[in-house]
Design a protein around this motif. Sequence first.
Motif, PDB file in Angstrom:
ATOM      1  N   TYR A  78      -2.449  -7.117  -8.567  1.00 53.22           N
ATOM      2  CA  TYR A  78      -2.984  -8.437  -8.235  1.00 53.22           C
ATOM      3  C   TYR A  78      -1.865  -9.376  -7.798  1.00 53.22           C
ATOM      4  N   GLU A  79      -0.748  -9.330  -8.526  1.00 53.32           N
ATOM      5  CA  GLU A  79       0.386 -10.182  -8.176  1.00 53.32           C
ATOM      6  C   GLU A  79       0.979  -9.820  -6.820  1.00 53.32           C
ATOM      7  N   LYS A  80       0.830  -8.552  -6.441  1.00 55.57           N
ATOM      8  CA  LYS A  80       1.401  -8.085  -5.177  1.00 55.57           C
ATOM      9  C   LYS A  80       0.404  -8.164  -4.017  1.00 55.57           C
ATOM     10  N   GLY A  81      -0.699  -8.886  -4.252  1.00 56.98           N
ATOM     11  CA  GLY A  81      -1.602  -9.175  -3.147  1.00 56.98           C
ATOM     12  C   GLY A  81      -2.845  -8.326  -3.056  1.00 56.98           C
ATOM     13  N   ILE A  82      -3.104  -7.444  -4.023  1.00 61.48           N
ATOM     14  CA  ILE A  82      -4.342  -6.661  -4.037  1.00 61.48           C
ATOM     15  C   ILE A  82      -5.375  -7.466  -4.820  1.00 61.48           C
ATOM     16  N   PHE A  83      -6.273  -8.109  -4.133  1.00 60.66           N
ATOM     17  CA  PHE A  83      -7.188  -9.034  -4.785  1.00 60.66           C
ATOM     18  C   PHE A  83      -8.432  -8.321  -5.307  1.00 60.66           C
ATOM     19  N   ILE A  84      -9.220  -9.071  -6.090  1.00 62.75           N
ATOM     20  CA  ILE A  84     -10.305  -8.456  -6.844  1.00 62.75           C
ATOM     21  C   ILE A  84     -11.482  -8.050  -5.968  1.00 62.75           C
ATOM     22  N   ASN A  85     -11.469  -8.409  -4.697  1.00 65.74           N
ATOM     23  CA  ASN A  85     -12.532  -7.930  -3.808  1.00 65.74           C
ATOM     24  C   ASN A  85     -12.251  -6.514  -3.305  1.00 65.74           C
ATOM     25  N   ARG A  86     -11.113  -5.962  -3.716  1.00 66.76           N
ATOM     26  CA  ARG A  86     -10.776  -4.576  -3.394  1.00 66.76           C
ATOM     27  C   ARG A  86     -10.802  -3.726  -4.660  1.00 66.76           C
ATOM     28  N   SER A  87     -10.906  -2.444  -4.482  1.00 69.51           N
ATOM     29  CA  SER A  87     -10.785  -1.517  -5.598  1.00 69.51           C
ATOM     30  C   SER A  87      -9.299  -1.287  -5.885  1.00 69.51           C
ATOM     31  N   PHE A  88      -8.859  -1.679  -7.082  1.00 68.69           N
ATOM     32  CA  PHE A  88      -7.464  -1.425  -7.447  1.00 68.69           C
ATOM     33  C   PHE A  88      -7.160   0.066  -7.429  1.00 68.69           C
ATOM     34  N   GLU A  89      -8.161   0.863  -7.810  1.00 60.33           N
ATOM     35  CA  GLU A  89      -7.939   2.306  -7.913  1.00 60.33           C
ATOM     36  C   GLU A  89      -7.785   2.974  -6.546  1.00 60.33           C
ATOM     37  N   GLU A  90      -8.423   2.408  -5.509  1.00 61.62           N
ATOM     38  CA  GLU A  90      -8.298   2.973  -4.163  1.00 61.62           C
ATOM     39  C   GLU A  90      -6.866   2.882  -3.644  1.00 61.62           C
ATOM     40  N   VAL A  91      -6.075   1.985  -4.213  1.00 61.10           N
ATOM     41  CA  VAL A  91      -4.677   1.833  -3.793  1.00 61.10           C
ATOM     42  C   VAL A  91      -3.895   3.124  -4.051  1.00 61.10           C
ATOM     43  N   ASN A  92      -4.398   3.969  -4.971  1.00 63.09           N
ATOM     44  CA  ASN A  92      -3.764   5.284  -5.187  1.00 63.09           C
ATOM     45  C   ASN A  92      -3.714   6.089  -3.891  1.00 63.09           C
ATOM     46  N   LEU A  93      -4.682   5.851  -3.015  1.00 58.20           N
ATOM     47  CA  LEU A  93      -4.740   6.588  -1.745  1.00 58.20           C
ATOM     48  C   LEU A  93      -4.085   5.817  -0.607  1.00 58.20           C
ATOM     49  N   SER A  94      -4.331   4.515  -0.544  1.00 56.04           N
ATOM     50  CA  SER A  94      -3.859   3.741   0.607  1.00 56.04           C
ATOM     51  C   SER A  94      -2.419   3.266   0.472  1.00 56.04           C
ATOM     52  N   GLN A  95      -1.964   2.998  -0.762  1.00 56.72           N
ATOM     53  CA  GLN A  95      -0.595   2.513  -0.982  1.00 56.72           C
ATOM     54  C   GLN A  95       0.025   3.164  -2.222  1.00 56.72           C
ATOM     55  N   PRO A  96       0.162   4.481  -2.194  1.00 57.63           N
ATOM     56  CA  PRO A  96       0.680   5.189  -3.378  1.00 57.63           C
ATOM     57  C   PRO A  96       2.090   4.745  -3.779  1.00 57.63           C
ATOM     58  N   ASP A  97       2.907   4.371  -2.803  1.00 59.06           N
ATOM     59  CA  ASP A  97       4.272   3.939  -3.125  1.00 59.06           C
ATOM     60  C   ASP A  97       4.274   2.669  -3.970  1.00 59.06           C
ATOM     61  N   LEU A  98       3.323   1.792  -3.738  1.00 63.20           N
ATOM     62  CA  LEU A  98       3.218   0.570  -4.516  1.00 63.20           C
ATOM     63  C   LEU A  98       2.884   0.890  -5.971  1.00 63.20           C
ATOM     64  N   VAL A  99       1.950   1.803  -6.185  1.00 64.22           N
ATOM     65  CA  VAL A  99       1.584   2.221  -7.552  1.00 64.22           C
ATOM     66  C   VAL A  99       2.770   2.910  -8.226  1.00 64.22           C
ATOM     67  N   TYR A 100       3.446   3.762  -7.472  1.00 60.65           N
ATOM     68  CA  TYR A 100       4.623   4.459  -8.001  1.00 60.65           C
ATOM     69  C   TYR A 100       5.694   3.467  -8.469  1.00 60.65           C
ATOM     70  N   GLN A 101       5.938   2.424  -7.676  1.00 63.62           N
ATOM     71  CA  GLN A 101       6.958   1.441  -8.035  1.00 63.62           C
ATOM     72  C   GLN A 101       6.581   0.695  -9.312  1.00 63.62           C
ATOM     73  N   ILE A 102       5.294   0.377  -9.462  1.00 63.20           N
ATOM     74  CA  ILE A 102       4.845  -0.313 -10.676  1.00 63.20           C
ATOM     75  C   ILE A 102       5.070   0.574 -11.893  1.00 63.20           C
ATOM     76  N   HIS A 103       4.709   1.839 -11.797  1.00 63.23           N
ATOM     77  CA  HIS A 103       4.965   2.768 -12.910  1.00 63.23           C
ATOM     78  C   HIS A 103       6.463   2.823 -13.234  1.00 63.23           C
ATOM     79  N   SER A 104       7.278   2.909 -12.198  1.00 60.16           N
ATOM     80  CA  SER A 104       8.732   2.996 -12.396  1.00 60.16           C
ATOM     81  C   SER A 104       9.273   1.744 -13.085  1.00 60.16           C
TER      82      SER A 104
END
Length: 622
Positions: free
Chosen positions: A38-64
Motif C-alpha cells: 500500500y505504501e508503495k502505491g498498490i491501492f485497495i482497488n487492486r488485489s494485493f495478491e495479484e502483485v505476486n504475478l505482475s510485480q514479483p520483484d516488489l514482493v521479494y524486496q518486501i520479504h527481504s
Amino acid sequence: MTKAAVSITPLLCCRSFRSSLEKGEYILLGGSTGTLLYEKGIFINRSFEEVNLSQPDLVYQIHSDFINSGAQIISTNTWGANSLKLKSFGLEKKIKEINTSGAKIARKAAGTNCWVAGTMGPLGVRIEPWGPTSLDEAKTIFKEQASALIKGGVDLFILEGFPDLSEIQQAILAIKELDDFPIIAMMSINEEGYSLYGTEPEWFIRKLDEWGADVVGVDGGNGPAPMIELLKKIKKSTKKPIILYPNAGQPRMVDGRLIYMASPEYMGEFARQALLKGAQLLGGSSGTSPAHTKIMSGAIRQAKAFDMTEHKVTDISEHPIHVHTTNVPRTLQSNWSQKIADGKFVVSMELLPPKGLEIERILERSKICKDNNIDAINIPDGPRASARMSSLATACIIEREIGIETVLHYACRDRNLLGIQSDLLGASGLGIKNILCITGDPPKMGPYPNATAVFDIDAIGLVNMVTRLNSGLDLGGSSIGRPTCMSVGVGANPVASDIEKEKSRFRYKVEAGAEWAITQPVFDSESLFRFLEFSSQFSIPIIAGIWPLKSIRNAEFMANEVPGVYVPNKVLERMRKCKTADEQMEEGILIARELIEEIKSSVQGLQISAPLGMVDFALKLF
C-alpha cells in the motif's frame, strides 16, 4: 496434492520449527506485506495478491526487508488469495498460480535464513450457521489454496484475521487433510479481547488448541496494549506456545492514506512486555513495517540473551536469601549525602571529562574548586552524545589525586544491563559514593550519529538497579554479599516540553529510590518554582542547575542547541545589549547571581556549570 509429492526441504524445516517451539525459543514474524504494498502505491482497488504475478520483484524486496530487520518467519503475500476473494477481482482462475508464486517468492527471499509461512485469511463470506456457505464448501476452498502454497514450498501455515471460530476450524482441517504442517492459528479480536463474532477468548483459544494448532493466539485489535492484558486469560486456557500479532496501533486517514500510529519504539516495548509475561511468538499485523520489526527483534535478542545465561532470575518471595546490611546509613556514606541529609546547602561544580588523555587541566580545576569550598565535582557521562574519557575513570582520578568528592553522572545509553551492573559494582568498589542516574542523550544528537544506543533501561530502571544493589541484591534477585552504599540522585527538567510526562517520570524516580535531584540549567525562576511546588509532596531535596552565560553566542547556543533548556527572551536581550566580550561576561554573572538570590531559599543546593571549563569565571558567582 498427495503426501508423497511434498518436497523434503520444507518438511525438514517443519521439524526444525516444531523443535524450536518445544525448546521454548522466542520467534519473531515479519510484518504486514499488504501495508508495504500500500505504501508503495498498490491501492485497495487492486488485489494485493495479484502483485505476486505482475510485480514479483516488489514482493521479494518486501520479504527481504523484513528478513534483514530480524524476522525469523516471513508470511507469503497470499492472505486474500482464496477463490472467493480473488473472484471479486476476476482472478479466481489464477488461484493456484498466485499462491504458488507467492510461496516461491518468499522461499527465494528466505533461503535458509528463516521459515516461510503460507498465509491464509478468511473467505470474506459468512459460513453456516451464519451464512449460506457450508462447512464442507469452506474446507474445500481452503484446501485448494493450501495445496498451492505447499507446492510453492512453504514450511508452515499462518491463519490470520479470522473473525469466526467455525471458519478457522475448516481451514485447520483443510491443511491437516493435506499433510502434517505446523499451524499458527490466530483469531482477530475487538478492544475487549473477544473475537469479532463475539466469542470469548478463553473459549476460542481452547478450541484452537483442541483442533491441533501448534501455536495459538490473537491478531489485529486496537494495538499492542490490550493484548498484554489479554495474555493473562490466554495463558490460563492453553499450554501451547502463544502468539500476539497486533496492528501497529489504531489507523488514521491522512491525505487519503491509512496511517498506523504506533511507533517502532512502542512496538519494541510491547515485545519486551509480551515476552516477559509469557508470549513465545511475536509479530505485527496491519501497519507493521521493517522498522517496527527491527526494534522488536532487539527485544527478542535481549530476552534470548537472558535465557541463555546460566544465572536465572529468581523469585525473591519464593526463595528468601540472606541479605547483608551495613551499620552506616546510606545518607551518611559521603560528605555530599550527609550535608543533604542534614539539610545543609550544597554546591557542586560541573566539569567535563577530557576528550583525550590530558587529565591535568581537570585536576587543576578540581583543585581550585576544593580550595574554594565547593562540595563536589559533577562529572557528566558523554554529554550531548559526545565521546570523552570515561566519567567513572575521571571521577576516580579526581578523588584520588585531589581529594574532593565527585557526583558521577551515569547514562543508560551505552550499556546493556550486565554492563551497567558491572560498572555500578566497580564504581562502588573504587570508592565512588554519589551517582546521578540519567537516561542519556540519543547518539544522533552528537558528532557520531552512526553510533548505536542500547537503552536496555532508562533512568527510572537505573535508580531501581542502584537501589537493589544498595540492598545487597543483583539484577536477578541474588545476593551480592556486602551491599553497595551509593547516594542516588536523578535529573529533573522544570521546563520540559511535556511537563506532565516529566512530573510522572519524576514521581517514578522517587518511588524507585531517588534521594535528591539536580535540575537542568535554569534561567527562568517561575518555571522552577512551579516544579518545586509539585516536587514538595515528595520531600526530596532539589539542587538547581546554574549556567553563567559568558557571551551572547553562548546564550544563543544554550537557547537553540541544548535540549531541555529554556532561555527567556529577556535574558537574551540583556546579553545582546552588551557590546564587548568583557561586558557580556559581567552581564552573564549578574544574571546568574540575580537568579541564585531569587531561588536560593527554595532549593537545597546549586550545580554550577563552568562554560568551557572556566572555573574562575564560574566562581565569580560567590
